[in-house]
Design a protein around this motif. Structure first.
Motif, PDB file in Angstrom:
ATOM      1  N   THR A  58       8.807  95.097  60.702  1.00  0.00           N
ATOM      2  CA  THR A  58       9.459  96.379  60.410  1.00  0.00           C
ATOM      3  C   THR A  58       8.878  97.059  59.173  1.00  0.00           C
ATOM      4  OG1 THR A  58      11.515  95.563  61.386  1.00  0.00           O
ATOM      5  CG2 THR A  58      11.673  97.506  59.956  1.00  0.00           C
ATOM      6  N   THR A  59       8.636  96.259  58.120  1.00  0.00           N
ATOM      7  CA  THR A  59       8.222  96.839  56.835  1.00  0.00           C
ATOM      8  C   THR A  59       6.731  96.695  56.543  1.00  0.00           C
ATOM      9  OG1 THR A  59       8.604  94.784  55.582  1.00  0.00           O
ATOM     10  CG2 THR A  59      10.498  96.261  55.920  1.00  0.00           C
ATOM     11  N   GLY A  60       6.066  95.737  57.205  1.00  0.00           N
ATOM     12  CA  GLY A  60       4.667  95.466  56.912  1.00  0.00           C
ATOM     13  C   GLY A  60       4.460  94.703  55.621  1.00  0.00           C
ATOM     14  N   SER A  61       5.547  94.270  54.980  1.00  0.00           N
ATOM     15  CA  SER A  61       5.468  93.571  53.695  1.00  0.00           C
ATOM     16  C   SER A  61       5.640  92.065  53.878  1.00  0.00           C
ATOM     17  CB  SER A  61       6.540  94.100  52.740  1.00  0.00           C
ATOM     18  OG  SER A  61       6.620  93.301  51.574  1.00  0.00           O
ATOM     19  N   ALA A  62       4.597  91.301  53.540  1.00  0.00           N
ATOM     20  CA  ALA A  62       4.688  89.845  53.619  1.00  0.00           C
ATOM     21  C   ALA A  62       5.688  89.316  52.593  1.00  0.00           C
ATOM     22  CB  ALA A  62       3.317  89.218  53.398  1.00  0.00           C
ATOM     23  N   ALA A  63       5.725  89.951  51.406  1.00  0.00           N
ATOM     24  CA  ALA A  63       6.640  89.501  50.350  1.00  0.00           C
ATOM     25  C   ALA A  63       8.092  89.623  50.801  1.00  0.00           C
ATOM     26  CB  ALA A  63       6.411  90.312  49.077  1.00  0.00           C
ATOM     27  N   LEU A  64       8.433  90.759  51.437  1.00  0.00           N
ATOM     28  CA  LEU A  64       9.793  90.921  51.954  1.00  0.00           C
ATOM     29  C   LEU A  64      10.072  89.937  53.087  1.00  0.00           C
ATOM     30  CD1 LEU A  64      10.350  94.798  52.003  1.00  0.00           C
ATOM     31  CD2 LEU A  64      11.510  93.100  50.570  1.00  0.00           C
ATOM     32  N   GLY A  65       9.058  89.667  53.896  1.00  0.00           N
ATOM     33  CA  GLY A  65       9.213  88.679  54.959  1.00  0.00           C
ATOM     34  C   GLY A  65       9.522  87.305  54.407  1.00  0.00           C
ATOM     35  N   PHE A  66       8.774  86.910  53.354  1.00  0.00           N
ATOM     36  CA  PHE A  66       9.031  85.627  52.693  1.00  0.00           C
ATOM     37  C   PHE A  66      10.465  85.580  52.158  1.00  0.00           C
ATOM     38  CE2 PHE A  66       4.297  85.168  51.515  1.00  0.00           C
ATOM     39  CZ  PHE A  66       4.056  84.439  52.663  1.00  0.00           C
ATOM     40  N   ALA A  67      10.840  86.631  51.423  1.00  0.00           N
ATOM     41  CA  ALA A  67      12.140  86.652  50.748  1.00  0.00           C
ATOM     42  C   ALA A  67      13.292  86.599  51.736  1.00  0.00           C
ATOM     43  CB  ALA A  67      12.258  87.900  49.873  1.00  0.00           C
ATOM     44  N   THR A  68      13.208  87.410  52.800  1.00  0.00           N
ATOM     45  CA  THR A  68      14.317  87.435  53.757  1.00  0.00           C
ATOM     46  C   THR A  68      14.409  86.149  54.568  1.00  0.00           C
ATOM     47  OG1 THR A  68      12.894  88.630  55.330  1.00  0.00           O
ATOM     48  CG2 THR A  68      14.388  89.948  53.961  1.00  0.00           C
ATOM     49  N   SER A  69      13.279  85.499  54.801  1.00  0.00           N
ATOM     50  CA  SER A  69      13.301  84.214  55.500  1.00  0.00           C
ATOM     51  C   SER A  69      14.060  83.180  54.681  1.00  0.00           C
ATOM     52  CB  SER A  69      11.871  83.732  55.774  1.00  0.00           C
ATOM     53  OG  SER A  69      11.882  82.490  56.445  1.00  0.00           O
ATOM     54  N   ILE A  70      13.761  83.117  53.396  1.00  0.00           N
ATOM     55  CA  ILE A  70      14.430  82.140  52.530  1.00  0.00           C
ATOM     56  C   ILE A  70      15.906  82.482  52.370  1.00  0.00           C
ATOM     57  CG2 ILE A  70      14.511  81.206  50.181  1.00  0.00           C
ATOM     58  CD1 ILE A  70      11.439  81.615  50.114  1.00  0.00           C
ATOM     59  N   LEU A  71      16.203  83.786  52.199  1.00  0.00           N
ATOM     60  CA  LEU A  71      17.605  84.200  52.047  1.00  0.00           C
ATOM     61  C   LEU A  71      18.406  83.923  53.318  1.00  0.00           C
ATOM     62  CD1 LEU A  71      17.170  87.565  50.110  1.00  0.00           C
ATOM     63  CD2 LEU A  71      18.139  85.425  49.228  1.00  0.00           C
ATOM     64  N   ALA A  72      17.776  84.127  54.482  1.00  0.00           N
ATOM     65  CA  ALA A  72      18.461  83.839  55.746  1.00  0.00           C
ATOM     66  C   ALA A  72      18.772  82.348  55.860  1.00  0.00           C
ATOM     67  CB  ALA A  72      17.606  84.297  56.924  1.00  0.00           C
ATOM     68  N   GLY A  73      17.811  81.514  55.454  1.00  0.00           N
ATOM     69  CA  GLY A  73      18.049  80.077  55.458  1.00  0.00           C
ATOM     70  C   GLY A  73      19.186  79.698  54.527  1.00  0.00           C
ATOM     71  N   MET A  74      19.226  80.341  53.354  1.00  0.00           N
ATOM     72  CA  MET A  74      20.296  80.074  52.382  1.00  0.00           C
ATOM     73  C   MET A  74      21.653  80.533  52.916  1.00  0.00           C
ATOM     74  SD  MET A  74      18.272  81.138  48.879  1.00  0.00           S
ATOM     75  CE  MET A  74      19.663  80.796  47.783  1.00  0.00           C
ATOM     76  N   LEU A  75      21.652  81.595  53.731  1.00  0.00           N
ATOM     77  CA  LEU A  75      22.907  82.087  54.308  1.00  0.00           C
ATOM     78  C   LEU A  75      23.532  81.024  55.200  1.00  0.00           C
ATOM     79  CD1 LEU A  75      24.973  84.307  55.008  1.00  0.00           C
ATOM     80  CD2 LEU A  75      23.401  85.071  56.797  1.00  0.00           C
ATOM     81  N   ILE A  76      22.734  80.451  56.102  1.00  0.00           N
ATOM     82  CA  ILE A  76      23.258  79.390  56.973  1.00  0.00           C
ATOM     83  C   ILE A  76      23.700  78.193  56.135  1.00  0.00           C
ATOM     84  CG2 ILE A  76      22.712  77.778  58.839  1.00  0.00           C
ATOM     85  CD1 ILE A  76      22.993  80.651  59.767  1.00  0.00           C
ATOM     86  N   GLY A  77      22.886  77.842  55.132  1.00  0.00           N
ATOM     87  CA  GLY A  77      23.267  76.749  54.240  1.00  0.00           C
ATOM     88  C   GLY A  77      24.559  77.048  53.499  1.00  0.00           C
ATOM     89  N   GLY A  78      24.722  78.303  53.063  1.00  0.00           N
ATOM     90  CA  GLY A  78      25.942  78.694  52.357  1.00  0.00           C
ATOM     91  C   GLY A  78      27.172  78.619  53.241  1.00  0.00           C
ATOM     92  N   ILE A  79      27.019  78.994  54.520  1.00  0.00           N
ATOM     93  CA  ILE A  79      28.143  78.880  55.457  1.00  0.00           C
ATOM     94  C   ILE A  79      28.548  77.407  55.595  1.00  0.00           C
ATOM     95  CG2 ILE A  79      28.827  79.126  57.883  1.00  0.00           C
ATOM     96  CD1 ILE A  79      27.014  81.619  57.980  1.00  0.00           C
ATOM     97  N   ASN A  80      27.537  76.537  55.769  1.00  0.00           N
ATOM     98  CA  ASN A  80      27.831  75.097  55.828  1.00  0.00           C
ATOM     99  C   ASN A  80      28.545  74.641  54.565  1.00  0.00           C
ATOM    100  OD1 ASN A  80      26.697  74.504  58.358  1.00  0.00           O
ATOM    101  ND2 ASN A  80      24.647  74.252  57.510  1.00  0.00           N
ATOM    102  N   GLY A  81      27.997  75.016  53.418  1.00  0.00           N
ATOM    103  CA  GLY A  81      28.550  74.575  52.150  1.00  0.00           C
ATOM    104  C   GLY A  81      29.965  75.052  51.915  1.00  0.00           C
ATOM    105  N   PHE A  82      30.252  76.296  52.311  1.00  0.00           N
ATOM    106  CA  PHE A  82      31.601  76.838  52.110  1.00  0.00           C
ATOM    107  C   PHE A  82      32.627  76.055  52.926  1.00  0.00           C
ATOM    108  CE2 PHE A  82      35.004  79.664  53.597  1.00  0.00           C
ATOM    109  CZ  PHE A  82      35.576  80.008  52.379  1.00  0.00           C
ATOM    110  N   PHE A  83      32.336  75.856  54.206  1.00  0.00           N
ATOM    111  CA  PHE A  83      33.313  75.169  55.070  1.00  0.00           C
ATOM    112  C   PHE A  83      33.421  73.685  54.737  1.00  0.00           C
ATOM    113  CE2 PHE A  83      32.658  78.944  57.725  1.00  0.00           C
ATOM    114  CZ  PHE A  83      33.970  79.240  58.078  1.00  0.00           C
TER     115      PHE A  83
END
Length: 327
Positions: free
Chosen positions: A98-123
């Protein structure tokens, strides 16, 4: 209380450390035996090309297994990491497209992984739900999201910057291996040299005692799952780089490979005992076995059978060891 305090302050008790050292020596011996055996079965086992293939293939497992080690030290488990690799990879790839930015791709991939981890951690940490059931739910959730985002189709990636970490080699050495080594060093410092690391051991050794001593095991649980999610996001980037595409079925069954390698390395299913060094040895032995089976042309169905037997064996060994200590 004094015994519990000493144990929590130092992490793994001394006699447990002695048993771990014995485990490491056995693992090193098995690594040597397996390597020699497979080299006899196939002379290409020690070739630089195969060593490069072996290292590249276990780089993702190294990262996921290190995150799983933190979780299992608290007495938990995470069945969602393989699906999280697919989901976070989908988010990163679609951001890149969508953006053509590898840096944004890296960042959102890690943040998405942290989101799933955060859901696990919260519950698990805050609501005190079963790690097995919660991560089983997010296993299905993350895989479903990946299928939806990809529309069940692969997406080719040709951005050199995004593919660099997973796809580039220096000679026969994949660039991802030095990167994983740096992550290992950073996580070792976090686990052994910081209050957070002591809290990880405390949460697994005796959460009630840890609470009495002023620690917050529920907060520690949240952060270990977030950490595991971040490593899943990193693994997704490497996985996309290896195959130059984002795939909805990426990471399939990696959670079982990670659990097997971590227990093989001496980390207990019951929490409070284990080291990252053992995990590295467990991953290396497990990777050598799988690589050797592929190299010797072993039937893929038989490979799955062998993986299952290894997991069953290490779980049985850990359970018997734990019962022996309790007796």
């Amino acid at each position: 209380m004094m015994t519990s305090t000493a144990t929590l302050a130092s992490g793994t008790p001394k006699k447990a450390i002695d048993s771990l050292m014995l485990r490491y020596l056995v693992l090193i011996g098995l690594i040597v035996i397996a390597s020699v055996g497979f080299s006899i079965a196939n002379e290409n086992f020690y070739s630089l090309t195969n060593i490069g293939i072996l290292l590249r293939s276990i780089a993702v497992l190294f990262l996921l297994a290190m995150g799983m080690t933190f979780i299992m030290l608290t007495g938990g488990i995470d069945l969602s990491i393989g699906s999280n690799v697919a989901f976070s990879g989908a988010v990163g790839v679609l951001t890149l497209v969508t953006t053509g930015s590898a840096a944004l791709g890296f960042a959102t991939s890690i943040l998405a992984g942290m989101l799933i981890g955060g859901i696990n951690g919260f519950f698990i940490g805050r609501l005190k739900l079963s790690p097995f059931m919660v991560s089983l739910a997010t296993y299905a959730l993350a895989r479903g999201l990946a299928l939806v985002l990809y529309d069940a189709n692969s997406i080719n990636v040709d951005n050199a910057a995004f593919l660099w970490l997973g796809g580039i080699s220096w000679g026969n050495m994949p660039v991802v291996i030095p990167f994983v080594a740096l992550v290992f060093i950073a996580l070792s410092v976090l686990l052994y040299q910081t209050p957070f690391g002591r809290d990880v051991y405390a949460a697994g050794a005796n959460a009630n005692t840890a609470f009495v001593l002023g620690r917050r095991p529920e907060r520690t649980l949240v952060w270990v799952y977030v950490l595991s999610g971040a490593l899943a996001g990193l693994s997704a980037i490497i996985t996309v780089g290896r195959v130059s595409s984002g795939q909805p079925w990426a990471g399939l069954y990696l959670e079982f490979d990670a659990i097997t390698a971590v227990i093989l390395g001496g980390t207990s299913l019951f929490g409070g005992r284990g080291k990252l060094l053992g995990t590295i040895l467990g991953v290396l032995l497990y990777g050598i076995i799988i690589n050797g089976l592929v190299l010797t042309g072993t039937n893929p169905y038989l490979q799955s059978l062998i993986k299952g037997l290894i997991l069953l064996g290490v779980v049985l060994l850990d359970t018997l060891t734990q019962k022996g200590k309790a007796a």
